[in-house]
Design a protein around this motif. Structure first.
Motif, PDB file in Angstrom:
ATOM      1  N   ARG A  71      -9.990   3.074  -2.307  1.00  4.10           N
ATOM      2  CA  ARG A  71     -10.318   3.599  -0.807  1.00  4.10           C
ATOM      3  C   ARG A  71     -11.486   4.570  -0.921  1.00  4.10           C
ATOM      4  O   ARG A  71     -11.387   5.444  -1.802  1.00  4.10           O
ATOM      5  CB  ARG A  71      -8.965   4.462  -0.106  1.00  4.10           C
ATOM      6  CG  ARG A  71      -7.845   3.541   0.171  1.00  4.10           C
ATOM      7  CD  ARG A  71      -6.887   4.180   0.648  1.00  4.10           C
ATOM      8  NE  ARG A  71      -5.543   3.309   1.111  1.00  4.10           N
ATOM      9  CZ  ARG A  71      -4.390   3.877   0.843  1.00  4.10           C
ATOM     10  NH1 ARG A  71      -4.039   4.871   0.270  1.00  4.10           N
ATOM     11  NH2 ARG A  71      -3.478   2.954   1.168  1.00  4.10           N
ATOM     12  N   ILE A 139     -15.021   1.063   2.078  1.00  4.80           N
ATOM     13  CA  ILE A 139     -13.677   0.895   2.279  1.00  4.80           C
ATOM     14  C   ILE A 139     -12.953   2.214   2.949  1.00  4.80           C
ATOM     15  O   ILE A 139     -13.238   3.415   2.314  1.00  4.80           O
ATOM     16  CB  ILE A 139     -12.692   0.597   0.908  1.00  4.80           C
ATOM     17  CG1 ILE A 139     -13.215  -0.618   0.158  1.00  4.80           C
ATOM     18  CG2 ILE A 139     -11.184   0.487   1.264  1.00  4.80           C
ATOM     19  CD1 ILE A 139     -12.842  -0.739  -1.177  1.00  4.80           C
ATOM     20  N   ALA A 143      -7.388   2.607   4.338  1.00  5.58           N
ATOM     21  CA  ALA A 143      -7.244   0.938   4.543  1.00  5.58           C
ATOM     22  C   ALA A 143      -6.105   0.789   3.570  1.00  5.58           C
ATOM     23  O   ALA A 143      -5.511   1.465   2.795  1.00  5.58           O
ATOM     24  CB  ALA A 143      -8.447   0.576   3.571  1.00  5.58           C
ATOM     25  N   THR A 145      -3.747  -0.759   1.058  1.00  2.87           N
ATOM     26  CA  THR A 145      -3.978  -1.605  -0.333  1.00  2.87           C
ATOM     27  C   THR A 145      -3.570  -3.154  -0.292  1.00  2.87           C
ATOM     28  O   THR A 145      -2.815  -3.478   0.349  1.00  2.87           O
ATOM     29  CB  THR A 145      -2.968  -0.683  -1.253  1.00  2.87           C
ATOM     30  OG1 THR A 145      -1.680  -0.767  -1.193  1.00  2.87           O
ATOM     31  CG2 THR A 145      -3.705   0.944  -1.428  1.00  2.87           C
ATOM     32  N   VAL A 176      -7.928  -3.683  -3.309  1.00  2.00           N
ATOM     33  CA  VAL A 176      -7.876  -2.235  -3.136  1.00  2.00           C
ATOM     34  C   VAL A 176      -6.501  -1.662  -3.628  1.00  2.00           C
ATOM     35  O   VAL A 176      -5.647  -1.730  -3.104  1.00  2.00           O
ATOM     36  CB  VAL A 176      -8.012  -2.184  -1.637  1.00  2.00           C
ATOM     37  CG1 VAL A 176      -8.136  -0.597  -1.086  1.00  2.00           C
ATOM     38  CG2 VAL A 176      -9.385  -2.741  -1.115  1.00  2.00           C
TER      39      VAL A 176
END
Length: 178
Positions: A71, A139, A143, A145, A176
């Motif tokens: 992130r 990102i 956000a 994962t 992510v």
């Protein structure tokens, strides 16, 4: 002629003959290299799809290829696009492209089925040429994962504005983490 007789053949090359030979060899070399480059050139499957994505990857801000990000990081979606030199016509003949093509390089990033980013740039490419583009996505710190899907499209314009698809798109993923 008996076994002991020798015959001498003398070849005299003056400057004019040497120049003609060199020019002939250069011309033959150019023709052969044009022939070989034609064998390896991208030939489009149809007139309306002159573009092809030849390479694609996600990288960080400095260009290091990565498939896992955290992130707050910037993901750069890079692609190299090639324009065909010709297209097939009824699978037996082919015709050459003669003018450059303008296109939208569109990147869509999804989390699950939800779009989280859409970015685009306009490029122009000549027949037989290549073009490389990169679009960045930062990102968000909040956000989720997991796996994100990247879709790259090559369009002449936005489809609702009369645009057409100029080449097959590609789809790939990146992760992510926390």
């Amino acid at each position: 002629m008996s076994g002991g007789d020798e015959k001498v053949i003398e070849i005299v090359l003056d400057e004019k003959r040497i120049a003609i030979m060199v020019i002939s060899l250069i011309a033959l070399g150019l023709l052969f290299s044009t022939y070989l480059s034609g064998l390896f050139a991208f030939i489009a499957p149809e007139q309306g799809k002159p573009l092809m994505i030849t390479r694609y990857a996600t990288t960080d801000r400095v260009g290091t290829p990565k498939t896992s990000f955290t992130r707050g990081e910037m993901v750069i979606v890079n692609a190299t696009v090639e324009m065909a030199t010709a297209y097939y016509y009824y699978y037996t003949y082919y015709y050459y492209y003669t003018t450059p093509t303008k296109y939208l390089y569109i990147v869509e990033i999804l989390y699950g089925n939800t779009p989280v980013f859409i970015g685009f740039v306009v490029h122009e490419i000549s027949p037989g040429g290549t073009s490389t583009a990169g679009i960045g996505y930062s990102i968000p710190m909040n956000a989720p994962t997991g796996t994100y899907t990247v879709k790259i499209f090559l369009w002449s314009n936005w489809l609702d504005k009369g645009g057409v698809i100029l080449g097959e798109g590609v789809t790939f993923t990146f992760q992510v983490t926390g």
